[in-house]
Design a protein around this motif. Structure first.
Motif, PDB file in Angstrom:
ATOM      1  N   ALA A  58      19.175  34.180  44.828  1.00 30.88           N
ATOM      2  CA  ALA A  58      18.115  33.502  45.572  1.00 30.88           C
ATOM      3  C   ALA A  58      18.377  32.010  45.718  1.00 30.88           C
ATOM      4  O   ALA A  58      17.753  31.348  46.552  1.00 30.88           O
ATOM      5  CB  ALA A  58      16.773  33.730  44.876  1.00 30.88           C
ATOM      6  N   ASP A  59      19.312  31.477  44.926  1.00 33.85           N
ATOM      7  CA  ASP A  59      19.613  30.043  44.972  1.00 33.85           C
ATOM      8  C   ASP A  59      20.818  29.744  45.864  1.00 33.85           C
ATOM      9  O   ASP A  59      21.349  28.632  45.842  1.00 33.85           O
ATOM     10  CB  ASP A  59      19.889  29.548  43.543  1.00 33.85           C
ATOM     11  N   ILE A  60      21.232  30.714  46.675  1.00 34.28           N
ATOM     12  CA  ILE A  60      22.472  30.588  47.443  1.00 34.28           C
ATOM     13  C   ILE A  60      22.407  29.451  48.463  1.00 34.28           C
ATOM     14  O   ILE A  60      23.404  28.778  48.743  1.00 34.28           O
ATOM     15  CB  ILE A  60      22.812  31.922  48.144  1.00 34.28           C
ATOM     16  N   PHE A  61      21.222  29.199  49.007  1.00 33.83           N
ATOM     17  CA  PHE A  61      21.115  28.165  50.049  1.00 33.83           C
ATOM     18  C   PHE A  61      21.321  26.765  49.473  1.00 33.83           C
ATOM     19  O   PHE A  61      21.904  25.897  50.126  1.00 33.83           O
ATOM     20  CB  PHE A  61      19.772  28.270  50.763  1.00 33.83           C
ATOM     21  N   SER A  62      20.845  26.534  48.245  1.00 32.95           N
ATOM     22  CA  SER A  62      21.066  25.227  47.628  1.00 32.95           C
ATOM     23  C   SER A  62      22.539  25.022  47.317  1.00 32.95           C
ATOM     24  O   SER A  62      23.041  23.895  47.365  1.00 32.95           O
ATOM     25  CB  SER A  62      20.230  25.088  46.353  1.00 32.95           C
ATOM     26  N   VAL A  63      23.251  26.111  47.003  1.00 27.67           N
ATOM     27  CA  VAL A  63      24.693  26.013  46.774  1.00 27.67           C
ATOM     28  C   VAL A  63      25.397  25.587  48.057  1.00 27.67           C
ATOM     29  O   VAL A  63      26.243  24.680  48.064  1.00 27.67           O
ATOM     30  CB  VAL A  63      25.258  27.361  46.269  1.00 27.67           C
ATOM     31  N   GLN A  64      25.054  26.239  49.174  1.00 25.65           N
ATOM     32  CA  GLN A  64      25.679  25.897  50.455  1.00 25.65           C
ATOM     33  C   GLN A  64      25.395  24.444  50.830  1.00 25.65           C
ATOM     34  O   GLN A  64      26.284  23.735  51.322  1.00 25.65           O
ATOM     35  CB  GLN A  64      25.153  26.837  51.545  1.00 25.65           C
ATOM     36  N   THR A  65      24.182  24.006  50.587  1.00 27.25           N
ATOM     37  CA  THR A  65      23.828  22.617  50.884  1.00 27.25           C
ATOM     38  C   THR A  65      24.619  21.652  50.012  1.00 27.25           C
ATOM     39  O   THR A  65      25.130  20.628  50.491  1.00 27.25           O
ATOM     40  CB  THR A  65      22.319  22.406  50.665  1.00 27.25           C
ATOM     41  N   ASP A  66      24.742  21.983  48.723  1.00 27.56           N
ATOM     42  CA  ASP A  66      25.476  21.111  47.810  1.00 27.56           C
ATOM     43  C   ASP A  66      26.945  21.019  48.189  1.00 27.56           C
ATOM     44  O   ASP A  66      27.553  19.946  48.112  1.00 27.56           O
ATOM     45  CB  ASP A  66      25.332  21.607  46.378  1.00 27.56           C
ATOM     46  N   VAL A  67      27.534  22.139  48.602  1.00 25.04           N
ATOM     47  CA  VAL A  67      28.944  22.138  49.029  1.00 25.04           C
ATOM     48  C   VAL A  67      29.122  21.200  50.222  1.00 25.04           C
ATOM     49  O   VAL A  67      30.043  20.370  50.249  1.00 25.04           O
ATOM     50  CB  VAL A  67      29.409  23.567  49.389  1.00 25.04           C
ATOM     51  N   ILE A 100      31.312  17.674  50.171  1.00 26.37           N
ATOM     52  CA  ILE A 100      32.457  17.455  51.058  1.00 26.37           C
ATOM     53  C   ILE A 100      32.252  16.180  51.867  1.00 26.37           C
ATOM     54  O   ILE A 100      33.185  15.382  52.049  1.00 26.37           O
ATOM     55  CB  ILE A 100      32.658  18.677  51.974  1.00 26.37           C
ATOM     56  N   ALA A 101      31.031  15.973  52.342  1.00 26.57           N
ATOM     57  CA  ALA A 101      30.737  14.743  53.093  1.00 26.57           C
ATOM     58  C   ALA A 101      30.985  13.514  52.217  1.00 26.57           C
ATOM     59  O   ALA A 101      31.581  12.528  52.668  1.00 26.57           O
ATOM     60  CB  ALA A 101      29.296  14.765  53.585  1.00 26.57           C
ATOM     61  N   ASN A 102      30.556  13.573  50.969  1.00 29.45           N
ATOM     62  CA  ASN A 102      30.783  12.447  50.055  1.00 29.45           C
ATOM     63  C   ASN A 102      32.267  12.236  49.794  1.00 29.45           C
ATOM     64  O   ASN A 102      32.755  11.094  49.782  1.00 29.45           O
ATOM     65  CB  ASN A 102      30.053  12.692  48.731  1.00 29.45           C
TER      66      ASN A 102
END
Length: 671
Positions: free
Chosen positions: A239-248, A252-254
């Motif tokens: 259920a936490d998969i979307f926060s993982v995608q956002t963090d990735v 990468i942007a950073n």
């Protein structure tokens, strides 16, 4: 203090006598030269940079060994000898290979290796470095480590969603999903992949799913140095998969020093659904949508999206995708052009608008509905423009805009969007073929042929590509012989070789092989098309009786079809050609003119010149040569799908080939 000083002086003298200093200089010089050479070889053959590091470590290990050996031994013209003690004399044959000539030679080699990268046009390392876009990211397909093979769709879905997240960051150039899919299970080194894609950064990762738990491992690598810019392992609940995608995406942007705008931060934080079972079905739908472009594939995608919205009625993204699929199924005359399908596209679009009205996917779905279901091109362009502004890395939106603009005759806008779509996703079939088609009607035949061949490499089973390539070869260079061989390849490799018969017939006609053209015509499954082709073949063979017989039968079928579709331009043009063959001049001209007039509002600017050619053939057959020439001169201006070679090869226009006004517009035939 004199004794220690004297001992040190004697030691230095002993080192000189045993040539240890010279061996040190030669070893360091040779080592430096070898490292420079290794660096060039590694860059040239795209070997891992670890090769150079390993070589350097070996040289460092070898240095004390070389010094120790120099103290005890020397390499001489007579072989390995014991190093002389102080005061010993050596003959010329006993002197070691560390003399001045060797040192000078090493200096020359070192200077050459240093100069080579700066002046050689073949400097691969410099070229590769400057060619790689520092803001480009290539996301390799994620490896699926799940025990259940059915979870392969999940790894593909995570890969796709991370691509989607990254594409929201305007400062990054994200290599498309279609392009990256060919690197699944690739054996290529990172440097080779980076060079092919022009991307300086590669993200690779793996996914393992076990029940409600997932592990995602991701690492961002600078391709030209193998430097790890960022890496992370996520052990989370599904259920936490979307926060993982956002963090990735943020990480990468950073790592690439890209500053996110507040709007981009908001888009990255988007959570499409709280129902993970619905998300599963959404990912399955995406897999069918992206990989199965048949009617059956689209129906399966629709079924998956339908199940997703059943499980989560507030899943706006799934509704938007579902609407697009319904629109696609409706727009194809061979799939499901029913009113029910159109209403399904409309209902699901309205749901998406109600849930996520400002989302790029919703605007794309609105554009697709207006274009494919309502034929409202103004509204379609407006929506696609908004979608592309929100998602400038989306090749499909750019291609859709290119098609509409080209069909309207807005050529500069068409070129701009076709080029953008191809550059964003060069392996996408539609992107490559439309950009090739634009080059074809611009009469850039070499570029068009290059692009069609590129597409065939990726989709060798697609028979349409062989048709377009054959047309480019025949009507770009006049080489009908090669064009026929291309069509033969298409018949061997294509999934539906029967689709090639029409192009094969017309190129055989232009090749002046009328007997073989008649054989191809006789194999056509459509009675109307078969009779038309047979009538034309018999006419060109000089068989007036059979030509008229077949033409009369074809005309009966065309009249029946016109009662059902009186505004279909191709039926009127085909009727005019058959009437011209049978000698009915007045009716032939009327039908040809009507077909041309109807085409101007129905077929679009890309294919409309074909109707002008058709009418010119009719006018020529009935003796109105000056009118035919006027029409052809107007048509023979790029961008136009009617090319000089297309007119030159056409046997129905033979009476015009020496016309003084037309002749300057035509290529010269080889004698």
């Amino acid at each position: 203090m004199s004794e220690p000083s004297g001992a040190f002086t004697n030691f230095i003298q002993e080192l000189r006598n045993r040539r240890v200093f010279r061996v040190t200089a030669v070893y360091l010089g040779a080592g430096f030269a070898l490292l420079e050479a290794a660096d060039i070889v590694v860059a040239t053959y795209d070997l891992p940079s670890m090769v150079v590091r390993t070589f350097m470590i070996l040289l460092l290990i070898g240095f004390p060994l070389a010094i120790g050996l120099a103290w005890s031994f020397q390499f001489t013209p007579e072989g390995l000898r014991r190093s002389p003690r102080s005061g010993e004399k050596q003959t010329s044959n006993e002197k070691p290979f560390t003399g001045n000539p060797v040192i000078v030679l090493l200096l020359v080699v070192i200077i050459g290796l240093l100069v080579y990268p700066r002046f050689s046009s073949g400097d691969v390392s410099n070229r590769a470095t400057t060619a790689l876009d520092p803001k480009a990211v290539a996301v390799l397909p994620f490896t699926n480590f799940s025990a259940d093979e059915d979870d392969a769709f999940f790894a593909d879905g995570i890969h796709d969603d991370i691509l989607t997240q990254l594409s929201k960051i305007r400062d990054l150039r994200v290599i498309s999903r279609t392009t990256m899919s060919k690197y699944k299970e690739t054996k290529l080194a990172m440097g080779a992949i980076a060079e092919e894609l022009g991307a300086a950064n590669i993200l690779e990762g793996s996914v393992r799913r076990a029940g409600d738990q997932v592990r995602i491992v991701a690492q961002l690598i600078k391709a030209d140095s193998d430097e790890h810019l960022w890496a992370e392992t996520y052990d989370r609940a599904y259920a936490d998969i979307f926060s993982v995608q956002t963090d990735v995406a943020r990480s990468i942007a950073n790592a690439l020093q890209s500053t996110l705008s507040p709007e981009e931060e908001e888009q990255l934080a988007e959570v499409p659904t709280d129902n993970m079972e619905a998300y599963d079905y959404y990912l399955r739908g995406n897999q069918y949508w992206y990989t199965k472009t048949t009617k059956e594939g689209n129906l399966k995608a629709a079924a998956m999206y339908e199940r997703a919205v059943e499980l989560d009625p507030d899943f706006g993204l799934a509704y938007a995708r579902l609407s697009v699929v319904h629109s696609v199924l409706y727009q194809s005359p061979d799939w499901d052009p029913t009113e029910e399908r159109k209403q399904q596209a409309r209902r699901t679009l309205q749901k998406a608008i109600g849930l996520i009205p400002d989302h790029a996917e919703t605007h794309f779905a609105k554009g697709a509905y207006h274009e494919w279901c309502e034929k409202d091109m103004d509204a379609a362009v407006a929506e696609f423009e908004i979608a592309f502004k929100l998602r400038p890395n989306h090749a499909e939106t750019a291609n859709s805009l290119g098609q509409i603009y080209a069909e309207r005759g807005a050529w500069s806008e068409g070129r701009r969007y076709f080029r953008a779509a191809y550059e964003l996703e060069p392996d996408g079939l539609g992107n490559t073929t439309w950009w090739a088609g634009m080059n074809l009607i611009d009469w850039n035949f070499e570029k068009a042929e290059e692009l069609y061949r590129e597409a065939i490499q990726y989709f060798p089973e697609n028979e349409q590509l062989y048709r377009w390539l054959a047309d480019t070869r025949a009507y770009g260079s006049g080489d009908t012989e090669s064009a026929l061989k291309i069509l033969e390849d298409g018949q061997l490799n294509g999934e539906k070789p029967q689709r090639i018969y029409s192009d094969l017939f017309w190129i055989l006609i232009d090749h002046r092989d009328y007997k073989r053209a008649l054989e191809v015509a006789e194999g056509n499954q459509s009675p109307m098309y078969r009779l038309t082709m047979e009538a034309l073949s018999h006419y060109l063979l000089g068989d007036a009786e059979n030509s008229e017989l077949k033409a009369d039968s074809a005309l009966q079928r065309i009249e029946a079809r016109l009662k059902e579709a009186p505004e279909q331009s191709s039926l009127h043009s085909r009727k005019g050609l058959l009437l011209a063959i049978t000698g009915d001049k007045a009716n032939a001209i009327d039908s040809g003119a009507k077909g041309l007039a109807l085409s101007e509002g129905s077929v679009g600017a890309v294919f409309q010149p074909n109707y002008a050619l058709w009418y010119a053939e009719i006018l020529t057959l009935v003796g109105e040569e000056d009118r035919a020439v006027d029409l052809l001169i107007e048509t023979l201006q790029p961008p136009s799908i009617v090319t000089p070679w297309k007119v030159q090869l056409d046997p129905l226009l033979d009476a015009l080939k020496d016309h003084p006004r037309l002749k300057p517009h035509l290529p010269k035939m080889a004698i």
